[in-house]
Motif scaffolding. Structure first.
Motif, PDB file in Angstrom:
ATOM      1  N   PRO A 117      37.215   6.587  61.108  1.00 10.05           N
ATOM      2  CA  PRO A 117      37.243   5.452  62.043  1.00 10.05           C
ATOM      3  C   PRO A 117      38.089   4.278  61.568  1.00 10.05           C
ATOM      4  CG  PRO A 117      35.032   6.360  61.937  1.00 10.05           C
ATOM      5  CD  PRO A 117      35.834   7.061  60.880  1.00 10.05           C
ATOM      6  N   GLU A 118      37.933   3.854  60.323  1.00  7.98           N
ATOM      7  CA  GLU A 118      38.707   2.713  59.836  1.00  7.98           C
ATOM      8  C   GLU A 118      40.175   3.082  59.663  1.00  7.98           C
ATOM      9  OE1 GLU A 118      39.792  -1.026  58.747  1.00  7.98           O
ATOM     10  OE2 GLU A 118      37.955  -0.316  59.720  1.00  7.98           O
ATOM     11  N   GLN A 119      40.448   4.303  59.195  1.00  9.82           N
ATOM     12  CA  GLN A 119      41.838   4.727  59.040  1.00  9.82           C
ATOM     13  C   GLN A 119      42.548   4.791  60.389  1.00  9.82           C
ATOM     14  OE1 GLN A 119      41.238   8.429  56.986  1.00  9.82           O
ATOM     15  NE2 GLN A 119      41.364   7.510  54.947  1.00  9.82           N
ATOM     16  N   MET A 120      41.842   5.300  61.391  1.00  3.88           N
ATOM     17  CA  MET A 120      42.454   5.413  62.715  1.00  3.88           C
ATOM     18  C   MET A 120      42.544   4.050  63.391  1.00  3.88           C
ATOM     19  SD  MET A 120      40.860   9.113  63.849  1.00  3.88           S
ATOM     20  CE  MET A 120      41.910   9.370  65.261  1.00  3.88           C
ATOM     21  N   ARG A 121      41.620   3.157  63.087  1.00  5.98           N
ATOM     22  CA  ARG A 121      41.728   1.796  63.599  1.00  5.98           C
ATOM     23  C   ARG A 121      43.029   1.165  63.123  1.00  5.98           C
ATOM     24  NH1 ARG A 121      40.914  -3.584  62.715  1.00  5.98           N
ATOM     25  NH2 ARG A 121      40.692  -3.290  60.465  1.00  5.98           N
ATOM     26  N   GLY A 122      43.375   1.406  61.846  1.00  8.55           N
ATOM     27  CA  GLY A 122      44.621   0.873  61.308  1.00  8.55           C
ATOM     28  C   GLY A 122      45.833   1.376  62.072  1.00  8.55           C
ATOM     29  N   CYS A 137      44.779  -8.084  62.712  1.00 12.55           N
ATOM     30  CA  CYS A 137      44.127  -7.205  63.702  1.00 12.55           C
ATOM     31  C   CYS A 137      42.727  -6.847  63.242  1.00 12.55           C
ATOM     32  CB  CYS A 137      44.948  -5.934  63.916  1.00 12.55           C
ATOM     33  SG  CYS A 137      44.207  -4.799  65.127  1.00 12.55           S
ATOM     34  N   SER A 138      41.746  -7.389  63.914  1.00 10.35           N
ATOM     35  CA  SER A 138      40.350  -7.050  63.622  1.00 10.35           C
ATOM     36  C   SER A 138      39.735  -6.236  64.754  1.00 10.35           C
ATOM     37  CB  SER A 138      39.529  -8.329  63.404  1.00 10.35           C
ATOM     38  OG  SER A 138      39.607  -9.163  64.555  1.00 10.35           O
ATOM     39  N   THR A 139      40.533  -5.915  65.755  1.00 12.76           N
ATOM     40  CA  THR A 139      40.039  -5.202  66.935  1.00 12.76           C
ATOM     41  C   THR A 139      39.954  -3.707  66.675  1.00 12.76           C
ATOM     42  OG1 THR A 139      41.117  -6.858  68.329  1.00 12.76           O
ATOM     43  CG2 THR A 139      40.418  -4.823  69.405  1.00 12.76           C
ATOM     44  N   ASP A 140      38.946  -3.083  67.243  1.00  6.48           N
ATOM     45  CA  ASP A 140      38.809  -1.631  67.187  1.00  6.48           C
ATOM     46  C   ASP A 140      39.272  -1.067  68.523  1.00  6.48           C
ATOM     47  OD1 ASP A 140      38.112   1.001  67.044  1.00  6.48           O
ATOM     48  OD2 ASP A 140      36.003   0.667  66.567  1.00  6.48           O
ATOM     49  N   TYR A 141      40.487  -0.510  68.535  1.00  2.00           N
ATOM     50  CA  TYR A 141      41.024   0.054  69.764  1.00  2.00           C
ATOM     51  C   TYR A 141      40.653   1.521  69.944  1.00  2.00           C
ATOM     52  CZ  TYR A 141      44.027  -4.106  69.937  1.00  2.00           C
ATOM     53  OH  TYR A 141      44.501  -5.394  69.996  1.00  2.00           O
ATOM     54  N   VAL A 142      40.055   2.120  68.923  1.00  2.00           N
ATOM     55  CA  VAL A 142      39.761   3.557  68.966  1.00  2.00           C
ATOM     56  C   VAL A 142      38.411   3.836  69.620  1.00  2.00           C
ATOM     57  CG1 VAL A 142      39.427   5.638  67.575  1.00  2.00           C
ATOM     58  CG2 VAL A 142      41.183   3.981  66.931  1.00  2.00           C
TER      59      VAL A 142
END
Length: 356
Positions: A274-279, A309-314
């Protein structure tokens, strides 16, 4: 298969009559989530009788379809518009009067207080595979307060059986529920045609998947457009740490050159994803996102999210895609909603897409 977690009593894990879990050989399975099961079963309680014509039709159809187990009784099911067929030594069947639509599994009584007592308007054939109305969803959730993982984000769709609703947890685990929310099962609806079990209701599955595609935020799909005349469009649920997803990604240029547009749904299943894909999804612009996804898939190099960017677009699209009930990645769907259930490295893949 997991059911919604009840706060007071765990739900029974039923055994499916026709297995829907056709795990492709080129897929990364979603890590198992913990669950408990209960042997408690709820029997049908309705006392009304079954007409002789319906009883005969059900028995004859099941016999033609190869059911050799003794049928001990047939009575109205607690699922609307269905009859419960009790089988000796096996979980019961729930079947429509025309003996076309079948579910196997014990029903679990929902322990939630019934707040809304009015029966909702039942669906029509035209609504199969469509999201339930906001009014029906509101009433359904009001009657599911003891189910810990139900929320306004939970996807629900009309099935071919009026009064039986298909739902999925946000982890993508499917279940069926009566539209008054009183009974739940983790069975799925199968079809009998011409005396044969043909598997899951494909019409429902494809129409439901199309509904999911329509709900996705197109701007948050990383799209690889065809580089020649477009001949096919596919949706792919992918995880950057899934080895098979990486193998599919290596074919991206070839697919694009063959006229195939690939729309990638971020679908993290590994703990670190999740965090890697958020990046990756935090990169500005479509080209930058594609480059970051390419680096992750082809070289194993993860691009961190920019400091601003602190948004989670995933996650938003991941939650909307729960209705696809993905059991392994990469999950590949044609634009018309049909799931591909074989190896993408097989010649059958291009045949499935109608591409030479």
């Amino acid at each position: 298969m997991l059911l919604p977690t009840i706060k007071t009593t765990p739900l029974y894990k039923a055994i499916g009559l026709v297995s829907a879990l056709l795990l492709a050989t080129s897929a990364c399975a979603e890590p198992a989530t913990s669950t408990t099961s209960s042997v408690s079963q709820s029997s049908h309680t309705q006392a009304s009788s079954v007409s002789q014509a319906v009883d005969t039709r059900i028995r004859q159809t099941l016999s033609e379809a190869g059911i050799k187990v003794e049928i001990t009784s047939i009575a109205p099911s607690n699922l609307p518009n269905m009859y419960q067929v009790d089988l000796a030594g096996q979980p019961p069947l729930h079947i429509t009067a025309d003996a076309k639509y079948v579910i196997q599994g014990d029903l679990q009584k929902n322990p939630s207080p019934r707040v809304v007592t009015q029966t909702p308007t039942r669906s029509s054939a035209a609504q199969v595979g469509m999201p339930i109305s906001s009014a029906v969803k509101s009433a359904l959730l009001a009657n599911m307060s003891a189910l810990a993982n139900m929320s306004a984000k939970t996807p629900f769709y009309y099935t071919a059986v009026p009064g039986v609703i298909w739902g999925a947890t946000l982890e993508g685990v499917p279940f069926l529920v009566s539209d008054d929310a009183q009974y739940v099962t983790d069975g799925e609806i199968s079809v009998i045609e011409n005396g044969q079990f043909t598997g899951l209701d494909e019409n429902f599955e494809t129409r439901k998947n199309l509904s999911v595609f329509n709900e996705l935020d197109e701007a948050q799909l990383i799209t690889y457009p065809a580089t020649t005349t477009q001949k096919a469009v596919i949706y792919v649920a992918t995880d950057v740490n899934c080895p098979y997803c990486r193998r599919l990604h290596k074919q991206m240029d070839s697919l694009n050159q063959k006229g195939i547009t690939v729309k990638t749904i971020g679908y993290p299943i590994y703990e670190q994803s999740p965090e890697q894909m958020r990046g990756i999804w935090c990169q500005s612009g479509e080209a930058s996102r594609r480059q970051a996804l390419d680096s992750a898939m082809l070289n194993g190099q993860m691009t961190p999210a920019p400091a601003g960017c602190s948004t989670d677009y995933v996650t938003p699209n991941r939650e909307k895609a729960a209705g696809l009930a993905v059991i392994a990645t990469p999950a590949i769907y044609r634009e018309d909603g049909v799931l591909y259930q074989a190896s993408f490295e097989s010649p059958e893949f291009l045949e499935f897409l109608g591409v030479e």
